[in-house]
Motif scaffolding. Structure first.
Motif, mmCIF file in Angstrom:
data_model
loop_
_atom_site.group_PDB
_atom_site.id
_atom_site.type_symbol
_atom_site.label_atom_id
_atom_site.label_comp_id
_atom_site.label_asym_id
_atom_site.label_seq_id
_atom_site.Cartn_x
_atom_site.Cartn_y
_atom_site.Cartn_z
ATOM 1 N N THR A 163 0.838 -1.190 0.000
ATOM 2 C CA THR A 163 0.000 0.000 0.000
ATOM 3 C C THR A 163 0.881 1.252 0.000
ATOM 4 N N PRO A 164 0.416 2.341 -0.620
ATOM 5 C CA PRO A 164 1.233 3.567 -0.670
ATOM 6 C C PRO A 164 1.664 4.057 0.710
ATOM 7 N N GLU A 165 0.755 3.968 1.697
ATOM 8 C CA GLU A 165 1.091 4.474 3.034
ATOM 9 C C GLU A 165 2.182 3.617 3.679
ATOM 10 N N THR A 166 2.048 2.296 3.564
ATOM 11 C CA THR A 166 3.062 1.418 4.143
ATOM 12 C C THR A 166 4.397 1.584 3.430
ATOM 13 N N SER A 195 5.538 4.222 1.973
ATOM 14 C CA SER A 195 6.127 5.485 2.412
ATOM 15 C C SER A 195 6.766 5.353 3.790
ATOM 16 N N ARG A 196 6.090 4.638 4.687
ATOM 17 C CA ARG A 196 6.638 4.460 6.042
ATOM 18 C C ARG A 196 7.901 3.611 6.014
ATOM 19 N N GLU A 199 9.767 8.045 14.042
ATOM 20 C CA GLU A 199 8.506 8.768 14.204
ATOM 21 C C GLU A 199 8.478 9.502 15.541
ATOM 22 N N PRO A 241 1.831 5.447 13.606
ATOM 23 C CA PRO A 241 2.333 4.765 12.399
ATOM 24 C C PRO A 241 2.932 3.400 12.690
ATOM 25 N N GLU A 296 -0.158 1.023 13.481
ATOM 26 C CA GLU A 296 -0.943 0.726 12.288
ATOM 27 C C GLU A 296 -0.218 -0.258 11.376
ATOM 28 N N THR A 297 1.067 -0.037 11.167
ATOM 29 C CA THR A 297 1.827 -0.902 10.263
ATOM 30 C C THR A 297 2.016 -2.286 10.862
#
Length: 241
Positions: free
Chosen positions: A27-30, A32-33, A184, A189, A192-193
């Protein structure tokens, strides 16, 4: 690895399942993290099916059969220490050591103690501390201190059995990150991950009589040894059934 149909009492046969994807890593969010934590491209998940019911008392036979299977040898990806690139196993494993990783936690409330013990503020911000080192990590907040520093005041908020749980291992791995990790300032974050990874890697079922959720996966930390330049060289992996 995904379970297949039950078979006889002979050896296991494995099949590579390239169609099985792990959305938690794409996923884009993961993505990025993971890039921020210097872990992008250094975590990979693959699925293999097999032809018999897994038997816990035969775990070593199961793991050894996995690494000796031609479909595994030809497809299993490993991160090379020398090149930093993903390569296929490409050779038969000579020896394995498989350690059970407890996998019993079904709720992220497992980490609520980070708030009640003032590791994380109610706002979600991680409490800072004076810089120190726990080689090779820089400790600049209370979260990394509770993860790494055994003689710290609040290290005991997670017992040794807690720290051996697969959920905790994933969380710690993400919090510490890679060599160039940008940490972070807030906890969410990481939580969630961790949750996304855990849900994608672990299977559960609902017990009809009690309606409670039960984890059906087994997790092993595997050290597999291959013959290289006349000696056995270790490779470390996490295997989920």
């Amino acid at each position: 690895m995904a379970a297949g149909d039950s078979g006889g009492l002979g050896g296991y046969d494995f099949r590579y399942l390239p169609q099985k994807t792990f959305q938690c890593l794409s996923t884009p969010e993961t993505t990025s993290r993971l890039r921020q934590w210097s872990m992008l491209g250094r975590i990979q998940a693959q699925a293999f099916g097999f032809d018999q019911n897994f038997q816990a008392h035969r775990k070593d036979d199961f793991v050894m059969a996995f690494f000796k299977d031609p479909n595994v040898i030809a497809n299993l990806k490993l991160l090379s220490d020398s090149s930093g690139q993903w390569i296929t196993l490409g050779t038969e494993v000579k020896k394995i050591e498989a350690i059970n990783i407890p996998c019993t936690q079904i709720s992220m409330s497992f980490f609520n103690r980070l708030y009640s013990e003032d590791i994380v503020r109610d706002s979600g911000h991680i409490v800072k501390c004076f810089d120190s080192f726990c080689d090779p990590f820089l400790i600049s907040d209370e979260l990394r201190k509770v993860l790494l520093v055994e003689d710290s005041e609040k290290y005991a908020i997670f017992s040794q059995p807690d720290r051996e749980e697969f959920l905790f291992c994933l969380f710690k791995h993400l919090c510490l990150g890679g060599a160039l990790c940008q940490y972070e300032d807030v906890l969410n974050p990481y939580l969630e991950t961790t949750k996304l990874l855990y849900k994608d890697l672990v299977s559960v079922r609902k017990i009809p009589q009690t309606k409670k959720i039960q984890i059906t996966s087994s997790v092993f930390k595997v050290t597999a040894y291959v013959s290289m330049r006349g000696s056995l060289q270790p490779m470390n992996l996490i295997t989920c059934y």
